[in-house]
Design a protein around this motif. Structure first.
Motif, PDB file in Angstrom:
ATOM      1  N   LEU A   1       7.983  41.617  18.449  1.00 45.97           N
ATOM      2  CA  LEU A   1       7.862  41.899  17.016  1.00 45.97           C
ATOM      3  C   LEU A   1       6.903  40.923  16.333  1.00 45.97           C
ATOM      4  O   LEU A   1       6.103  41.311  15.484  1.00 45.97           O
ATOM      5  CB  LEU A   1       9.237  41.833  16.344  1.00 45.97           C
ATOM      6  CG  LEU A   1      10.147  43.036  16.576  1.00 45.97           C
ATOM      7  CD1 LEU A   1      11.539  42.765  16.003  1.00 45.97           C
ATOM      8  CD2 LEU A   1       9.564  44.281  15.936  1.00 45.97           C
ATOM      9  N   ALA A   2       6.977  39.648  16.709  1.00 48.34           N
ATOM     10  CA  ALA A   2       6.080  38.651  16.124  1.00 48.34           C
ATOM     11  C   ALA A   2       4.633  38.964  16.467  1.00 48.34           C
ATOM     12  O   ALA A   2       3.746  38.895  15.610  1.00 48.34           O
ATOM     13  CB  ALA A   2       6.459  37.252  16.601  1.00 48.34           C
ATOM     14  N   LEU A   3       4.372  39.327  17.738  1.00 49.16           N
ATOM     15  CA  LEU A   3       3.005  39.694  18.142  1.00 49.16           C
ATOM     16  C   LEU A   3       2.531  40.940  17.399  1.00 49.16           C
ATOM     17  O   LEU A   3       1.384  41.015  16.973  1.00 49.16           O
ATOM     18  CB  LEU A   3       2.938  39.918  19.660  1.00 49.16           C
ATOM     19  CG  LEU A   3       2.869  38.660  20.513  1.00 49.16           C
ATOM     20  CD1 LEU A   3       3.050  39.006  21.993  1.00 49.16           C
ATOM     21  CD2 LEU A   3       1.552  37.949  20.303  1.00 49.16           C
ATOM     22  N   GLY A   4       3.430  41.899  17.250  1.00 45.66           N
ATOM     23  CA  GLY A   4       3.071  43.121  16.527  1.00 45.66           C
ATOM     24  C   GLY A   4       2.735  42.839  15.061  1.00 45.66           C
ATOM     25  O   GLY A   4       1.765  43.366  14.516  1.00 45.66           O
TER      26      GLY A   4
ATOM     27  N   VAL B   1      -1.261  42.182  10.654  1.00 43.09           N
ATOM     28  CA  VAL B   1      -1.856  41.366   9.592  1.00 43.09           C
ATOM     29  C   VAL B   1      -3.330  41.133   9.862  1.00 43.09           C
ATOM     30  O   VAL B   1      -4.173  41.207   8.968  1.00 43.09           O
ATOM     31  CB  VAL B   1      -1.095  40.022   9.443  1.00 43.09           C
ATOM     32  CG1 VAL B   1      -1.849  39.050   8.552  1.00 43.09           C
ATOM     33  CG2 VAL B   1       0.297  40.269   8.898  1.00 43.09           C
ATOM     34  N   ARG B   2      -3.648  40.875  11.141  1.00 42.59           N
ATOM     35  CA  ARG B   2      -5.045  40.584  11.486  1.00 42.59           C
ATOM     36  C   ARG B   2      -5.931  41.804  11.343  1.00 42.59           C
ATOM     37  O   ARG B   2      -7.100  41.697  10.967  1.00 42.59           O
ATOM     38  CB  ARG B   2      -5.083  40.085  12.929  1.00 42.59           C
ATOM     39  CG  ARG B   2      -6.412  39.540  13.322  1.00 42.59           C
ATOM     40  CD  ARG B   2      -6.269  38.683  14.568  1.00 42.59           C
ATOM     41  NE  ARG B   2      -7.523  38.061  14.867  1.00 42.59           N
ATOM     42  CZ  ARG B   2      -8.331  38.441  15.848  1.00 42.59           C
ATOM     43  NH1 ARG B   2      -7.990  39.442  16.626  1.00 42.59           N
ATOM     44  NH2 ARG B   2      -9.464  37.822  16.056  1.00 42.59           N
ATOM     45  N   ASN B   3      -5.414  42.980  11.613  1.00 38.87           N
ATOM     46  CA  ASN B   3      -6.228  44.195  11.606  1.00 38.87           C
ATOM     47  C   ASN B   3      -6.049  45.047  10.356  1.00 38.87           C
ATOM     48  O   ASN B   3      -6.676  46.100  10.241  1.00 38.87           O
ATOM     49  CB  ASN B   3      -5.921  45.035  12.845  1.00 38.87           C
ATOM     50  CG  ASN B   3      -6.394  44.335  14.106  1.00 38.87           C
ATOM     51  OD1 ASN B   3      -7.550  43.935  14.195  1.00 38.87           O
ATOM     52  ND2 ASN B   3      -5.503  44.156  15.060  1.00 38.87           N
ATOM     53  N   ALA B   4      -5.204  44.622   9.456  1.00 42.23           N
ATOM     54  CA  ALA B   4      -5.012  45.396   8.215  1.00 42.23           C
ATOM     55  C   ALA B   4      -6.278  45.311   7.363  1.00 42.23           C
ATOM     56  O   ALA B   4      -6.991  44.305   7.378  1.00 42.23           O
ATOM     57  CB  ALA B   4      -3.825  44.848   7.432  1.00 42.23           C
TER      58      ALA B   4
END
Length: 199
Positions: free
Chosen positions: A24-27, A32-35
């Motif tokens: 979940l943390a990686l997801g 956040v990075r790709n939003a």
């Protein structure tokens, strides 16, 4: 074999919540990075030197809590300048009534006031007249091309020539400093005066 598989499963079930949290943390990090980046909002508006509102042929009346008229300001044209938070008025005329009944009127070709009207400048044929109730003969009038007033401190100054009139007495000076609280008028430069004799 069955027991070994069951034991492996038990061992994995201990670490399952940790692995789920890691996924979940990686997801979340990936989202956040790709939003997409938020659209830039409108830049904070910088105060302009241009008026943000104007009034024509206006009259503003101010009353106290009991409904007593305190002051009136009138003019042909008013402009509010947000950069300096000042109000410029063409053909300004004012009238203020103190609680003791003293009436102060002023007029000029142009007036400039700060936001709370504690500092007022009158330009062009400026006149200020102060009449104490029951003493019309003691009315004080100040005239000049420029008058600078601090209303809360009850002070008026001018670096230009002024004419003071009280009853039949008249004084002319190159500059003036008037403090109503201390009842002192200071004229500087070439001062000339005519004092009316008491009858």
């Amino acid at each position: 074999m069955k027991k070994t598989l069951q034991r492996v499963w038990e061992q994995l079930s201990i670490y399952l919540p940790i692995m789920l949290m890691a996924v979940l943390a990686l997801g979340t990090w990936w989202l956040v990075r790709n939003a997409p980046k938020p659209l830039a909002g409108p830049a904070d508006q910088v105060a302009s030197a241009d008026p943000d509102y104007t009034m024509r042929d206006f009259s503003v009346h101010q009353f106290d809590a009991s409904g007593r008229l305190q002051s009136v300001i009138q003019g042909d044209m008013a402009r509010h300048l947000p950069l300096s938070d000042t109000l410029e008025v063409d053909a300004v005329r004012t009238r203020s009534i103190a609680p003791d009944g003293t009436v102060t009127t002023s007029a000029a070709q142009r007036g400039i006031s700060n936001s709370d009207a504690s500092e007022v400048q009158l330009w062009g044929d400026a006149k200020v007249r102060r009449v104490v109730p029951g003493q019309p003969q003691a009315a004080l009038q100040v005239e000049g091309e420029f008058l600078h007033a601090w209303t809360k401190e009850e002070r008026v100054r001018s670096h230009l020539p002024v004419v003071l009139t009280r009853g039949g007495s008249r004084f002319v000076g190159d500059s003036m400093n008037y403090d109503n609280i201390s009842q002192v008028i200071e004229l500087k430069g070439r001062v000339r005066g005519v004092i009316e004799s008491r009858k």
